[in-house]
Design an enzyme around this catalytic site. Structure first.
Site, PDB file in Angstrom:
ATOM      1  N   ARG A   1       6.147   1.304   2.372  1.00 14.52           N
ATOM      2  CA  ARG A   1       7.159   2.005   1.555  1.00 14.52           C
ATOM      3  C   ARG A   1       8.564   1.657   2.016  1.00 14.52           C
ATOM      4  O   ARG A   1       9.463   1.443   1.192  1.00 14.52           O
ATOM      5  CB  ARG A   1       6.940   3.518   1.610  1.00 14.52           C
ATOM      6  CG  ARG A   1       5.717   4.004   0.870  1.00 14.52           C
ATOM      7  CD  ARG A   1       5.690   5.520   0.726  1.00 14.52           C
ATOM      8  NE  ARG A   1       5.812   6.237   1.976  1.00 14.52           N
ATOM      9  CZ  ARG A   1       4.795   6.605   2.755  1.00 14.52           C
ATOM     10  NH1 ARG A   1       3.558   6.290   2.403  1.00 14.52           N
ATOM     11  NH2 ARG A   1       5.009   7.277   3.872  1.00 14.52           N
TER      12      ARG A   1
ATOM     13  N   GLU B   1       0.390   4.177   0.439  1.00 18.23           N
ATOM     14  CA  GLU B   1       0.030   5.181   1.449  1.00 18.23           C
ATOM     15  C   GLU B   1       0.610   4.839   2.824  1.00 18.23           C
ATOM     16  O   GLU B   1       0.553   5.659   3.737  1.00 18.23           O
ATOM     17  CB  GLU B   1      -1.490   5.305   1.552  1.00 18.23           C
ATOM     18  CG  GLU B   1      -2.166   5.733   0.259  1.00 18.23           C
ATOM     19  CD  GLU B   1      -1.699   7.090  -0.232  1.00 18.23           C
ATOM     20  OE1 GLU B   1      -1.601   8.017   0.590  1.00 18.23           O
ATOM     21  OE2 GLU B   1      -1.414   7.209  -1.445  1.00 18.23           O
ATOM     22  N   CYS B   2       1.157   3.645   2.973  1.00 18.53           N
ATOM     23  CA  CYS B   2       1.646   3.156   4.265  1.00 18.53           C
ATOM     24  C   CYS B   2       3.161   3.308   4.349  1.00 18.53           C
ATOM     25  O   CYS B   2       3.897   2.785   3.505  1.00 18.53           O
ATOM     26  CB  CYS B   2       1.253   1.682   4.414  1.00 18.53           C
ATOM     27  SG  CYS B   2       1.971   0.865   5.856  1.00 18.53           S
ATOM     28  N   GLY B   3       3.645   4.010   5.379  1.00 22.05           N
ATOM     29  CA  GLY B   3       5.080   4.209   5.559  1.00 22.05           C
ATOM     30  C   GLY B   3       5.840   2.908   5.736  1.00 22.05           C
ATOM     31  O   GLY B   3       6.921   2.734   5.178  1.00 22.05           O
TER      32      GLY B   3
ATOM     33  N   ASN C   1       0.875  -1.171   0.000  1.00 26.93           N
ATOM     34  CA  ASN C   1       0.000   0.000   0.000  1.00 26.93           C
ATOM     35  C   ASN C   1       0.911   1.220   0.000  1.00 26.93           C
ATOM     36  O   ASN C   1       1.580   1.487   1.006  1.00 26.93           O
ATOM     37  CB  ASN C   1      -0.910   0.006   1.225  1.00 26.93           C
ATOM     38  CG  ASN C   1      -1.827   1.208   1.257  1.00 26.93           C
ATOM     39  OD1 ASN C   1      -1.684   2.146   0.483  1.00 26.93           O
ATOM     40  ND2 ASN C   1      -2.775   1.186   2.172  1.00 26.93           N
TER      41      ASN C   1
END
Length: 140
Positions: free
Chosen positions: A15, A10-12, A8
């Site tokens: 990433r 949007e997820c740190g 995802n």
């Protein structure tokens, strides 16, 4: 060797894990599961390979889990799977698959358990926390 990450953007944490995989020299297959969605057999296979129950894989924060009444321990695995199919964000991430195994990689450095090759150190997460020191040794 093939590496697949259920990611995802949007997820740190997701990433960070993707960054670790790439810095280790892999060109992973990236599955943005929020867009792609899940199938029941796919989730069942991933959870079995990672030795997770649907409850253990349930994302409880920053998801609709509470609003959907899924935090109650009496909710069955089948009901959790149904909810995960309808709301892909309910699956905690990232999940990484390699020939060494399948793992829910939280915290980010958990991905090192399923990678044969590690990136060179030092390696930092987005927030500046160290994952590998300058000798390439795991920190923490």
């Amino acid at each position: 060797m093939s590496v697949v990450i259920f990611h995802n953007p949007e997820c740190g944490t997701s990433r960070n894990v993707l960054d670790i995989i790439k810095k280790a020299g892999y060109a992973p297959t990236v599955v943005e599961y929020i867009k792609a969605g899940w199938t029941r057999p796919q989730l069942q296979a991933l959870f079995a390979a990672a030795d997770l129950t649907p409850r253990q894989a349930l994302r409880t924060s920053k998801s609709p889990a509470k609003e959907l009444g899924l935090l109650d321990e009496s909710v069955s695995d089948e009901a959790l799977l149904d909810a995960m199919l309808e709301h892909p964000v309910l699956v905690n991430r990232p999940i990484v698959c390699t020939k060494k195994g399948v793992k829910l990689c939280r915290p980010s450095d958990a991905v090192l358990d399923v990678l044969e090759n590690w990136p060179e150190g030092p390696l930092l997460k987005e927030d500046g926390d160290m994952i590998l020191n300058e000798k390439g040794e795991r920190v923490g």
